[in-house]
Design an enzyme around this catalytic site. Sequence first.
Site, PDB file in Angstrom:
ATOM      1  CD  GLU A 110      -2.652  -1.393   2.409  1.00  0.00           C
ATOM      2  OE1 GLU A 110      -2.623  -0.433   3.107  1.00  0.00           O
ATOM      3  OE2 GLU A 110      -3.641  -2.520   2.467  1.00  0.00           O
ATOM      4  CG  ASN A 127      -0.629  -6.937  -1.188  1.00  0.00           C
ATOM      5  OD1 ASN A 127      -1.185  -7.641  -2.060  1.00  0.00           O
ATOM      6  ND2 ASN A 127      -1.081  -7.031   0.194  1.00  0.00           N
ATOM      7  CG  HIS A 159      -9.568  -5.349   0.636  1.00  0.00           C
ATOM      8  ND1 HIS A 159     -10.257  -6.274   1.523  1.00  0.00           N
ATOM      9  CD2 HIS A 159      -8.572  -5.319   0.864  1.00  0.00           C
ATOM     10  CE1 HIS A 159      -9.109  -6.694   2.351  1.00  0.00           C
ATOM     11  NE2 HIS A 159      -8.000  -6.335   1.897  1.00  0.00           N
ATOM     12  CD  GLU A 169      -5.007  -7.689   1.848  1.00  0.00           C
ATOM     13  OE1 GLU A 169      -5.609  -6.790   2.391  1.00  0.00           O
ATOM     14  OE2 GLU A 169      -3.514  -7.508   2.106  1.00  0.00           O
ATOM     15  CG  ASP A 180     -12.775  -8.700   2.134  1.00  0.00           C
ATOM     16  OD1 ASP A 180     -12.704  -7.610   1.196  1.00  0.00           O
ATOM     17  OD2 ASP A 180     -12.269  -8.543   3.307  1.00  0.00           O
TER      18      ASP A 180
HETATM   19  O1  G3I Z   1      -3.691  -6.640  19.275  1.00  0.00           O
HETATM   20  C1  G3I Z   1      -4.480  -5.648  19.728  1.00  0.00           C
HETATM   21  C2  G3I Z   1      -4.917  -5.944  20.890  1.00  0.00           C
HETATM   22  O2  G3I Z   1      -3.973  -6.258  21.711  1.00  0.00           O
HETATM   23  C3  G3I Z   1      -6.207  -4.999  21.473  1.00  0.00           C
HETATM   24  O3  G3I Z   1      -6.566  -5.396  22.692  1.00  0.00           O
HETATM   25  C4  G3I Z   1      -7.477  -4.923  20.386  1.00  0.00           C
HETATM   26  C5  G3I Z   1      -8.170  -3.920  20.873  1.00  0.00           C
HETATM   27  O4  G3I Z   1      -8.982  -3.655  19.804  1.00  0.00           O
HETATM   28  O5  G3I Z   1      -6.636  -4.608  19.251  1.00  0.00           O
HETATM   29  C6  G3I Z   1      -5.703  -5.443  18.795  1.00  0.00           C
HETATM   30  O6  G3I Z   1      -5.214  -5.071  17.588  1.00  0.00           O
HETATM   31  C7  G3I Z   1      -6.120  -5.000  16.668  1.00  0.00           C
HETATM   32  C8  G3I Z   1      -5.519  -5.921  15.269  1.00  0.00           C
HETATM   33  O7  G3I Z   1      -6.077  -5.843  13.941  1.00  0.00           O
HETATM   34  C9  G3I Z   1      -5.340  -7.294  15.920  1.00  0.00           C
HETATM   35  O8  G3I Z   1      -6.875  -7.935  16.090  1.00  0.00           O
HETATM   36  C10 G3I Z   1      -6.164  -3.481  15.773  1.00  0.00           C
HETATM   37  O9  G3I Z   1      -6.865  -2.799  16.811  1.00  0.00           O
HETATM   38  C11 G3I Z   1      -6.964  -3.601  14.370  1.00  0.00           C
HETATM   39  O10 G3I Z   1      -6.895  -2.485  14.017  1.00  0.00           O
HETATM   40  C12 G3I Z   1      -6.169  -4.423  13.533  1.00  0.00           C
HETATM   41  O11 G3I Z   1      -7.013  -4.500  12.455  1.00  0.00           O
HETATM   42  C13 G3I Z   1      -6.255  -5.084  11.231  1.00  0.00           C
HETATM   43  C14 G3I Z   1      -5.928  -4.169  10.295  1.00  0.00           C
HETATM   44  O12 G3I Z   1      -5.379  -4.760   9.088  1.00  0.00           O
HETATM   45  C15 G3I Z   1      -5.117  -3.283  10.763  1.00  0.00           C
HETATM   46  O13 G3I Z   1      -4.521  -2.529   9.706  1.00  0.00           O
HETATM   47  C16 G3I Z   1      -7.258  -6.220  10.701  1.00  0.00           C
HETATM   48  O14 G3I Z   1      -7.436  -7.315  11.694  1.00  0.00           O
HETATM   49  C17 G3I Z   1      -6.757  -6.756   9.423  1.00  0.00           C
HETATM   50  O15 G3I Z   1      -7.625  -7.710   9.057  1.00  0.00           O
HETATM   51  C18 G3I Z   1      -6.348  -5.480   8.439  1.00  0.00           C
HETATM   52  O16 G3I Z   1      -5.673  -6.363   7.427  1.00  0.00           O
HETATM   53  C19 G3I Z   1      -5.297  -5.338   6.177  1.00  0.00           C
HETATM   54  C20 G3I Z   1      -4.068  -6.057   5.547  1.00  0.00           C
HETATM   55  O17 G3I Z   1      -3.254  -6.332   6.459  1.00  0.00           O
HETATM   56  C21 G3I Z   1      -3.635  -5.064   4.530  1.00  0.00           C
HETATM   57  N1  G3I Z   1      -4.797  -4.645   3.479  1.00  0.00           N
HETATM   58  C22 G3I Z   1      -5.902  -4.250   4.303  1.00  0.00           C
HETATM   59  C23 G3I Z   1      -6.344  -5.175   5.250  1.00  0.00           C
HETATM   60  C24 G3I Z   1      -7.684  -4.850   5.827  1.00  0.00           C
HETATM   61  O18 G3I Z   1      -7.560  -3.314   6.485  1.00  0.00           O
END
Ligand code: G3I
Length: 358
Positions: free
Chosen positions: A165, A206, A242, A271, A273
């Site tokens: 990105e 990517n 996406h 990715e 969906d």
């Molecule tokens: O790990 C913390 C945890 O300690 C805390 O308690 C909790 C509370 O909200 O948050 C946890 O972190 C979260 C993490 O996912 C793990 O679950 C973050 O808040 C959350 O923002 C994070 O979101 C991820 C996101 O990337 C971050 O930008 C999504 O799961 C994940 O699906 C998403 O994936 C991205 C790809 O990497 C790149 N392309 C887009 C895609 C969708 O956004």
Amino acid sequence: MPQRSGSITLPVMGLVLGALTPALADGRDPPTPITQRTIRELAAPVDLRFGTAVDINALANDATYRDTLSRQFSSVTAENVMKWDTLEPQQGAFNYAPADQLIAFASANRMAVRGHVLVWHNQIPSWVNEQAFTPDQLRTILRDHIMETARHFKGKLYQWDVLNEALNEDGTLRDTIWLRNLGEGYIADVFRWAHMADRNVKLFYNDFNLEFFGPKSDAAFAIVKGLVAQGVPIDGVGFQGHLGAQFGFDTRVQENMQRFADLGLEISVTEADVRMPLPTDVFKLQAQSQGYHSLLEPCLLTRACGSFTVWGYSDKYSWVPGVFTGQGAADLFDENFQPKPALAAVQHDLALAAKSRH
Ligand code: G3I
């Protein structure tokens, strides 16, 4: 690279599906209906790795999640646990255990692993973001992160998302900590560093919204073309995929994939969906099926497209509702792990592609 037979035109979905599960007149049992065969089973004959992003907590705590995952998919991507904030939450303190657990699960279930992600502007640990490092220090920190991480996973992955990105929608470079401090040359450098650490894994750029022609896709094309011309070790481009059922779907995805493939690069859908405004209904679910089809069919028609990964497979664990308020239901299985119409669309695309080879 998996090879597939040349360009074919698949019949419109639905018109030929009955022909795939004929009743046999000679008394033998009819073949298993397409919708009762697993995705990984259907993807194998077309040399396609069919993967999903994996939520590590669901993997640890939900037996239905684990069972469906290993039955249906032949590839996994860590949804979060190969990102820098998980791998090195404090400088020099490494946390590989969750990623290694995923790799062990994949290995036990004969699944391949995609690496995600070495360089991104998100999920960078706070010790990197919040200290006043000089550009030279940041360069060393980034190089060390890439080389350390790529070495740790050496031999375990088939592809790495090296750079994720890096572009804005208008095709300009995204203003990130890396661009600001290291300049545009960081893009070539990160691929070179990854290659120094692991010479066998395939190295990918990517991004999302690369599927359709436009300024962002054109800019990605120009960048990777330049990298290839300079001999920078880049092997492929990941089309994240996406999509949203409410936006309609592009019809030139294959043409767009092919121009990248013509540079000698591999293509992956990384990715996929297809979200929708909630609640779901039959009409939106039908549109969602078309969305998955709009990505999978071009991949199946493009020789260089060797893997197709969905970003989560059950609505129970989808990232979508947390980010897009009022939207969701983006995955192939619902919250109770029941197949949705989109799963049948995927199964039929794979079955038709296999049939077209013979
Ligand atoms: O790990 C913390 C945890 O300690 C805390 O308690 C909790 C509370 O909200 O948050 C946890 O972190 C979260 C993490 O996912 C793990 O679950 C973050 O808040 C959350 O923002 C994070 O979101 C991820 C996101 O990337 C971050 O930008 C999504 O799961 C994940 O699906 C998403 O994936 C991205 C790809 O990497 C790149 N392309 C887009 C895609 C969708 O956004």
